[in-house]
Design an enzyme around this catalytic site. Structure first.
Site, PDB file in Angstrom:
ATOM      1  N   ARG A 163      -5.475  -0.090  -7.864  1.00  0.00           N
ATOM      2  CA  ARG A 163      -4.952  -1.455  -7.887  1.00  0.00           C
ATOM      3  C   ARG A 163      -5.392  -2.122  -9.184  1.00  0.00           C
ATOM      4  O   ARG A 163      -6.299  -1.614  -9.865  1.00  0.00           O
ATOM      5  CB  ARG A 163      -5.432  -2.248  -6.675  1.00  0.00           C
ATOM      6  CG  ARG A 163      -6.921  -2.308  -6.575  1.00  0.00           C
ATOM      7  CD  ARG A 163      -7.363  -2.996  -5.289  1.00  0.00           C
ATOM      8  NE  ARG A 163      -8.804  -2.860  -5.123  1.00  0.00           N
ATOM      9  CZ  ARG A 163      -9.460  -3.183  -4.034  1.00  0.00           C
ATOM     10  NH1 ARG A 163      -8.802  -3.645  -2.984  1.00  0.00           N
ATOM     11  NH2 ARG A 163     -10.762  -3.045  -3.969  1.00  0.00           N
TER      12      ARG A 163
ATOM     13  N   ARG B 219      -8.378 -44.309 -24.005  1.00  0.00           N
ATOM     14  CA  ARG B 219      -8.724 -45.414 -23.099  1.00  0.00           C
ATOM     15  C   ARG B 219      -9.575 -46.421 -23.842  1.00  0.00           C
ATOM     16  O   ARG B 219     -10.751 -46.182 -24.074  1.00  0.00           O
ATOM     17  CB  ARG B 219      -9.494 -44.870 -21.891  1.00  0.00           C
ATOM     18  CG  ARG B 219      -8.612 -44.188 -20.863  1.00  0.00           C
ATOM     19  CD  ARG B 219      -9.422 -43.266 -19.995  1.00  0.00           C
ATOM     20  NE  ARG B 219      -9.918 -42.182 -20.811  1.00  0.00           N
ATOM     21  CZ  ARG B 219     -10.062 -40.918 -20.407  1.00  0.00           C
ATOM     22  NH1 ARG B 219      -9.747 -40.582 -19.185  1.00  0.00           N
ATOM     23  NH2 ARG B 219     -10.518 -39.993 -21.219  1.00  0.00           N
TER      24      ARG B 219
ATOM     25  N   MET C 213      -6.021  -6.398   7.574  1.00  0.00           N
ATOM     26  CA  MET C 213      -5.663  -4.976   7.510  1.00  0.00           C
ATOM     27  C   MET C 213      -6.182  -4.245   8.734  1.00  0.00           C
ATOM     28  O   MET C 213      -7.386  -4.141   8.958  1.00  0.00           O
ATOM     29  CB  MET C 213      -6.287  -4.384   6.233  1.00  0.00           C
ATOM     30  CG  MET C 213      -6.075  -2.902   6.062  1.00  0.00           C
ATOM     31  SD  MET C 213      -4.418  -2.534   5.461  1.00  0.00           S
ATOM     32  CE  MET C 213      -4.763  -2.567   3.700  1.00  0.00           C
TER      33      MET C 213
ATOM     34  N   SER D 136       4.556 -42.136 -19.861  1.00  0.00           N
ATOM     35  CA  SER D 136       3.468 -41.178 -19.704  1.00  0.00           C
ATOM     36  C   SER D 136       2.996 -41.267 -18.252  1.00  0.00           C
ATOM     37  O   SER D 136       2.536 -42.311 -17.809  1.00  0.00           O
ATOM     38  CB  SER D 136       2.330 -41.509 -20.664  1.00  0.00           C
ATOM     39  OG  SER D 136       1.266 -40.600 -20.463  1.00  0.00           O
TER      40      SER D 136
ATOM     41  N   GLY E 172      -8.322  -9.139   5.081  1.00  0.00           N
ATOM     42  CA  GLY E 172      -8.917  -9.347   6.391  1.00  0.00           C
ATOM     43  C   GLY E 172      -7.932  -9.125   7.530  1.00  0.00           C
ATOM     44  O   GLY E 172      -8.294  -9.138   8.702  1.00  0.00           O
TER      45      GLY E 172
ATOM     46  N   ASN F 171      -3.109 -39.471 -11.921  1.00  0.00           N
ATOM     47  CA  ASN F 171      -4.274 -39.787 -11.075  1.00  0.00           C
ATOM     48  C   ASN F 171      -3.926 -40.960 -10.160  1.00  0.00           C
ATOM     49  O   ASN F 171      -4.005 -40.863  -8.937  1.00  0.00           O
ATOM     50  CB  ASN F 171      -5.482 -40.189 -11.922  1.00  0.00           C
ATOM     51  CG  ASN F 171      -5.991 -39.049 -12.793  1.00  0.00           C
ATOM     52  OD1 ASN F 171      -5.538 -37.920 -12.654  1.00  0.00           O
ATOM     53  ND2 ASN F 171      -6.908 -39.357 -13.678  1.00  0.00           N
TER      54      ASN F 171
ATOM     55  N   HIS G   2     -17.944 -44.609 -13.017  1.00  0.00           N
ATOM     56  CA  HIS G   2     -18.351 -44.757 -14.416  1.00  0.00           C
ATOM     57  C   HIS G   2     -18.971 -43.462 -14.932  1.00  0.00           C
ATOM     58  O   HIS G   2     -18.598 -42.953 -15.999  1.00  0.00           O
ATOM     59  CB  HIS G   2     -19.348 -45.924 -14.514  1.00  0.00           C
ATOM     60  CG  HIS G   2     -19.873 -46.155 -15.893  1.00  0.00           C
ATOM     61  ND1 HIS G   2     -21.068 -45.639 -16.332  1.00  0.00           N
ATOM     62  CD2 HIS G   2     -19.336 -46.829 -16.936  1.00  0.00           C
ATOM     63  CE1 HIS G   2     -21.263 -46.007 -17.587  1.00  0.00           C
ATOM     64  NE2 HIS G   2     -20.225 -46.732 -17.985  1.00  0.00           N
TER      65      HIS G   2
ATOM     66  N   LYS H  26       0.828  -1.200   0.000  1.00  0.00           N
ATOM     67  CA  LYS H  26       0.000   0.000   0.000  1.00  0.00           C
ATOM     68  C   LYS H  26       0.873   1.264   0.000  1.00  0.00           C
ATOM     69  O   LYS H  26       0.638   2.188  -0.788  1.00  0.00           O
ATOM     70  CB  LYS H  26      -0.915  -0.020   1.228  1.00  0.00           C
ATOM     71  CG  LYS H  26      -1.870   1.155   1.291  1.00  0.00           C
ATOM     72  CD  LYS H  26      -2.904   0.977   2.403  1.00  0.00           C
ATOM     73  CE  LYS H  26      -3.914   2.119   2.361  1.00  0.00           C
ATOM     74  NZ  LYS H  26      -4.723   2.088   1.106  1.00  0.00           N
TER      75      LYS H  26
END
Lengths: 873, 873
Positions: free
Chosen positions: A341, A563, A105, A765, A103, A769, A457, A25
């Site tokens: 800003r 897939r 500040m 590869s 929050g 996941n 699925h 600031k």
């Protein structure tokens, strides 16, 4: 080095580059002042002083003199005196560190008021109400920030204010009279005495020093420390203190206040956009008591001021080379800019602004590419629930496939298909879906299930189709036979309208306005710039020719994951697949596989055509066989009749194949090793298709991918089968095509033995996941009960299935890349987990030296932009 | 360097140290010759020549001369001539590499026979039958080894032999007349001509060279290459060829043959043990047509030969300083030792021999410790099915808990308990067990289940009790209500006798003789020597004071893993546990936990007492909560009534808690983070117990272990709770005890972030069961369908759940040790997976610098011995 930095009257000691010392600031206020923008004058006490104070518990002897000198400069600029009984100068005191901590500040306004100065302000403004309201606010803020008064049963100041309003029979603060507010000042001082055990200081200087110390101490407050821990902000930065002259927009009819963007934040149109309020201060805007006027009306009110303001808008935008979000106040025709800003904007606006600014010569193409948040591109590509629409969310599930859909709830696949055929928009609602529901899913606009996870699925098929899906909405109690569901006291019957928000996992009753996707020319231009800078190739995960074509429209440069199992879920195929599973012998399996071969081959030909010239990575069968069989008694009975086997035998097969932990069970290459004939059939389908496409003039680059390899011998076994089959096909067809055999890296063991695996694999590869599931020991389908808790407690702030866990899974990836490339320096390496479409994960892949990322079709642009940004950084 | 090494007449060019060049067999024959042991003379052609031959396809020019010279030395020693028409010398030709490759040994006997020499042999021995039988055997072996004749429909030589026997109406080879055999020689030669397309060579020298080349070529045969791949034997070693004079034990009544051990291989008693047969050769012993006599009877037959033989036994045993297994032949009163090798023995014998030999001064204590295979110690500690008993195995399951048990099949826990009380030996047979079966399991001698894996309830509880269990015997079709099971056509009714072999997973019908365990004094002496040399400490996995005390008897130096959840499965406790799970609020959970607290505390006091002076590592609650609830409808209905909740509500809880992959689900520290009150209760129980025991004068070293940590923040959260609770307990009790807080390392992410975790953990304990599951991505419960296949195909030759997968899981362990110790150099590190009791895994732990291993009580001696052996290596 000085500890106090002044700004005002067009001159400042600091600038925007000094955020370390002045905080964000303070640096910004200095920068604006230097630009000639009229900022209320003031000074900033440095962050270094904060650190020194917190260490020693006292200020250096020189500080008092510096602060007094700085205050004199403010007095001179404002023509007012701090602590004076006539025309007193009031100041604000605010914290401000290097990084924004929303929050956190600490703010005290109107500092400098006491009974004498308040009276002087009342006289001067002719507005005693204004003066005493400012005074009581000072005491309230001071009590909270400096003395930490919060009360055990709610804010005691607010209680007192409410009591007076009750007493006077009024509802709004503004309806209290000046006398009421003056009396409230006395009450507030009593509260301070009672709660803090000391008097509110009358002396403005004492007020100021108390406030400065309180702001510094706040750096080590519990809330601030917790916030920094969660957001990884170092503890040794400290906060600055900004002391700034107060200006008031509520002292006359030629005063006012407002907020504005230098361009339209929704559309990006290059026009100043905002609103203002005459004779008001900022909190009046927030309170919403009066309607503000659009910024264009300022010209009717004070034309010179309006013109001056527009000039500053241009100055600041040109200086920061980005859209600015400004706060301003006019005090008796004098314009003050309080804050500027970077303006937040929609993705649509962000894209337009970036492209316009390049045309205007404000920024270059590289900067334009860096200006758009890749994660938000989703907004341009999928329908979205209108963010302004009022909606009734009745349940939440997993955001299984993004986008939004509106339709009538239908509870079985057959009816969903027939209703859709007659033109009805349909949402298919099921407890969980199975391959038998495929036609209903294809016909529906969106899919809602009450069971299953992100890899169920429903979720996987919906993502493949690019169709909105909310999965595993556990509270939804689906009664499929009775054609209704209940959730939290609400009942939805068949035919009722529903809206699904697959991006956020929301289930909404009724028809909701959707924002339709509209990428447009600006988007295409921006993406073409991005493509110049990125080094990573971007492929797509696609299982059908249609998906492949769509992804290619979005810029995909090949398929990173096809897939094959999804091809087995449709119509006739699932039947042949089931025959294979139920066969007792290799011969029986081969017979069933022979029926699947031509169908697979045809699919692959279509995919090779769609990806003409690009590589196509096809994964061999991965899921455990029980996923192809039904589980419920009635389904088993029905299927037994269809397949002409006894219910008893089918049930025994289902029981035998059931697994305790299917994720870690008999799947991936473990299937191909147990049943080599499956691998042979798939290799044959791929290579026959490649030969056919090649013959038809298509440029094919097939890459056969073996899933779930943990040990090099698994790959050696499967790669051997694939290569032998390929040679047989080439002999039969009298034609050769080049192809690669490689592996998914999705098991920790594969990462630590990557040097061995790279001796057999022609590419890696990362299946992040499953690699995340195994490395973290977390089943994605079961994580719903604790991952949200982990996020809330800061244990794992981010969902590791959305953004790659770099310290854990990322370390595994890094190890595999290092070991793999050491053994085989030219090894081609990519990623095909869903992280391939997450910007931060894409950046990680770039830094690890991967060759490509692969993601779902709609995420291709996101990955392209993210890849460009990391290359530019 | 020479290519041919002679031996005979007390002199040899080689010795036992030359296995690289001479192969194991050749080196041993040379060594015996040098010792003055009468070995039939011969010569060895080196492995180097084999390699050179395989590379170039031909022999060096010098070889022929070397072989002929060596043959002359053999002729001189035997007083016979090779290829001579009178007193012809016959030889054997055998392969023999550096490493023994069972079943890969190429052997041709009687080489040197043709029609002339056979006739000479017949005349000389006066036994034409013997001569022509030898001749036809030569052709048969030669046809197989040199020409690879095997036939597509069975061995054509055997067919021809059978035809002759049928023709003559006899059943045994020995009943054929000399003429029949002579005729058979002609038939066999015809077969060679037909199958190999060439004549069987009449010239003995041609026979010899053909045999030598065939042996060398066999090194690259398919079977040998496959064998070496599976057993990790390098391909470039080559095989040697041993050519040795034939001697015959079947030429007279003062000839014979036999085998003997220098000490009793069953008991270790120091006496020559074996048997012999007069006028016979080796294959007659194998054929079992005549009963051999015990070796002691040799003194009655040929006293001088017997004495000479015993002398060689002593010589060889003293030379090799170990029990020898000898083969010998007597040809007309002349003794030949054909082979000596280390004698296989039972564990009991191994222990006694090792201890005796130290007393005799033959070996030192270190050598004695290295002489016993730790894996076999199980034999001394559990009852075993008598290896000599004839048994009918009706099914196989998982070897879930070692030992053996005999009892009557009982199909429910209540009846099992009552029958056992009335003195009956009981085998509890269930589809799967649940906590409700606990009393029945405790009462039974052994447990058989048809479902579940190595970590199923039955398996885990049985191992904890040290009770024999065969789990997951899938073929066994259990009808609990009808009180019988069926398997492969056999029906076992309640009350029928069953024998379980938990070490091998065998289900046996009827009562089988068991060998009862008897460790004895020799065992104790050997273990005391072992303890002097090992560096690793050995702890035990024990959940009860009883287990702890038993383990201490076996030498455990503390508890490495006390699984608190098993304490929750008994009687009242399971009820309180279920109340906790069904509670809707923290308050409700705390109420139920308060009932568990005193029971847990009492358990811990008992355990601390049993382990007075040693550390006790207690793991916080680990399994997912659904493991404490029933799954079947009738059980749910029954439990709902007991707990006074609705069936509907209980079923909903069961449904909600169900997981797709429980192994990767809501368990371990994830429970303690979601329900901190569980961790608090357990920490309180542990530390209150520690204070109580301390007060009673027991030396306590509690170590609190947080399970399934993947991220340091998880541990920080749980460790904080434990330490806060401890401080509270210490304040309340006015007494402090030292304790540690550490973590299981069982998630790959914990391994790669071990440097972070070590900043909070005071110890690491590798949970290699789960670490193997996650690192390999293999669910132990589901691996049964593919791991056996992997073993068979050499992909994963060993079960990674039995022996640590060093290249994969071991690399994870190594990384965690390095990173952990770098961050915290004195970090205490152990292992508490079941690998802690596997000798090769124990050796790995030693090499990685771990502080201790922990294993089930019965495996403690195994680990102690294995730890000593690796320290001595």
């Amino acid at each position: 080095m000085a500890d106090v930095y002044s700004f005002g009257n067009g001159q400042a000691n600091g600038n925007a580059g000094m955020k370390d010392i002045l905080g964000g600031k303070g640096a910004n206020l200095a920068e604006m002042t230097n630009l000639g923008v009229p900022v209320p004058p003031g000074f900033t006490i440095s962050t270094q002083l904060c650190i020194a104070y917190l260490e020693k518990g006292e200020f250096p002897a020189t500080l008092r003199g510096e602060v007094e000198a700085a205050m004199q400069r403010v007095e001179a600029a404002m023509g007012r005196r701090f602590a004076a009984d006539v025309e007193p100068l009031l100041v604000s005191v605010r914290s401000g560190g290097k990084f924004s901590m929303p929050g956190m500040m600490e703010t005290i306004l109107n500092l400098g008021l006491n009974h004498r100065t308040a009276r002087a302000l009342a006289d001067e403004s002719g507005n005693a109400r204004f003066a005493f309201d400012s005074y009581r606010r000072l005491i309230q803020m001071y009590g909270s920030v400096v003395y930490g008064i919060s009360g055990t049963t709610g804010d005691p100041f607010e209680h007192a204010l409410e009591a007076v309003k009750r007493d006077r029979g009024v509802e709004r603060d503004i309806d209290l009279a000046a006398e009421d507010l003056e009396a409230l000042v006395g009450t507030f001082k009593e509260i301070v005495r009672r709660e803090a055990g000391r008097d509110f200081p009358d002396d403005p200087w004492e007020q100021l020093w108390g406030a400065i110390e309180a702001v510094f101490r706040s750096w080590n407050g519990r809330r601030a420390v917790d916030y920094r821990r969660v957001h990884h902000i170092p503890d040794d930065l400290g906060t600055a203190v900004n002391v700034q002259a107060m200006v008031f927009g509520n002292v006359s009819e030629d005063s006012g206040t407002g907020v504005a963007f230098t361009r339209n934040p929704s559309t990006g149109t290059p026009e100043v956009f905002g609103e203002f309020l005459v004779n008001a201060q900022g909190e009046d805007v927030v309170a919403g008591i009066r309607d503000p006027q659009p910024i264009a009306k300022m010209r009717d009110w004070l034309p010179e001021v309006a013109e001056e303001f527009e000039g500053y808008c241009r100055t600041l935008e040109a200086h920061y080379t980005d859209v600015q979000d400004l706060e301003f106040t006019v005090e008796r025709r004098k314009l003050y800019i309080l804050q500027t800003r970077t303006g937040k904007r929609t993705t649509r606006a962000a894209v337009r602004v970036a492209v316009d600014m390049v045309a205007e010569g404000l920024i270059d193409e590289r900067t334009a590419v860096l200006r758009v948040d890749p994660a938000q591109l989703d907004q341009l590509l999928h329908p979205m629930v209108d963010p302004d629409a009022e909606v009734t969310v009745i349940a939440r599930g997993l955001p299984a496939s993004p986008g939004a859909a509106v339709g009538r709830a239908i509870f079985d696949a057959d009816r969903a298909a027939s209703q859709a055929e007659s033109g009805e928009a349909v949402i298919l609602v099921r407890r969980e879906t199975s391959p038998d529901d495929f036609h209903g899913m294809a016909a529906a606009r969106g899919i809602l299930t009450s069971r299953g996870g992100m890899t169920s699925h429903a979720a996987v098929v919906a993502r493949g189709m690019g169709k909105c899906c909310v999965a595993g909405a556990k509270e939804v109690d689906v009664h499929e036979l009775e054609r209704r569901f209940e959730v939290n006291g609400v009942t939805v019957e068949e035919g009722d309208w529903l809206t699904l928000d697959g991006s956020a996992g929301r289930v909404i009753v009724g028809q909701t306005e959707l924002v339709e996707p509209a990428p447009g020319d600006d988007f295409l231009r921006l993406m073409s710039w991005a493509d110049q800078y990125r080094r990573l190739r971007v492929r797509t995960n696609a299982d059908t020719p249609g998906d492949a074509a769509r992804a290619r429209d979005y810029g995909a440069e090949g398929i990173g994951l096809c897939r094959t199992e999804h091809m087995f879920f449709e119509g006739d195929r699932i039947r042949s697949m089931r025959e294979m599973i139920l066969a007792n012998s290799e011969g029986g399996r081969r017979k069933a596989l022979a029926k699947l071969l031509p169908m697979q081959r045809e699919d692959f030909v279509g995919i090779f055509r769609a990806m003409d010239g690009f590589p196509v990575t096809i994964r061999l069968l991965d899921p455990p066989l029980h996923e192809f069989l039904p589980r419920e008694d009635d389904e088993i009975t029905e299927l037994a009749a269809t397949l002409d086997v006894s219910v008893e035998r089918l049930r025994r097969t289902v029981d035998t194949l059931a697994e305790t932990n299917p994720m870690l069970g008999h799947r991936g290459c473990r299937l191909g090793i147990a049943y080599p004939e499956i691998t042979e059939m798939q290799a044959r389908a791929i290579l026959e298709a490649a030969c056919e496409a090649d013959e038809a003039g298509v440029e094919v680059h097939p890459e056969v991918m073996v899933p779930l390899v943990g040990h090099v011998e698994e790959l050696r076994h499967q790669a051997g089968l694939v290569r032998e089959t390929a040679e047989a096909v080439f002999r039969e067809r009298g034609r050769r095509v080049d192809f690669l055999v490689g592996t998914m890296i999705e098991i920790p063991r594969a990462c630590v033995t990557a040097h061995e695996i790279a001796q057999v694999a022609e590419f890696f590869s990362f299946g992040t996941n499953d690699l995340t599931q195994t490395t973290l020991g977390i089943s994605r389908d079961d994580a719903g009960r604790f991952l949200p808790l982990y996020a809330a407690r800061g244990i794992l702030p981010e969902d590791p299935f959305q953004t790659l866990d770099q310290a854990g899974v990322g370390r595994m990836v890094q190890m595999a890349v290092e070991l793999g490339r050491r053994a085989s320096p030219k090894l081609k390496i990519g990623i095909c987990g869903e992280h391939g479409g997450d910007p931060r994960s894409v950046a990680f892949c770039h830094r690890q030296g991967l060759n490509y990322v692969s993601c779902s079709p709609f995420r291709v642009p996101i990955a392209r932009l993210a890849a460009a940004q990391v290359a530019l950084e």
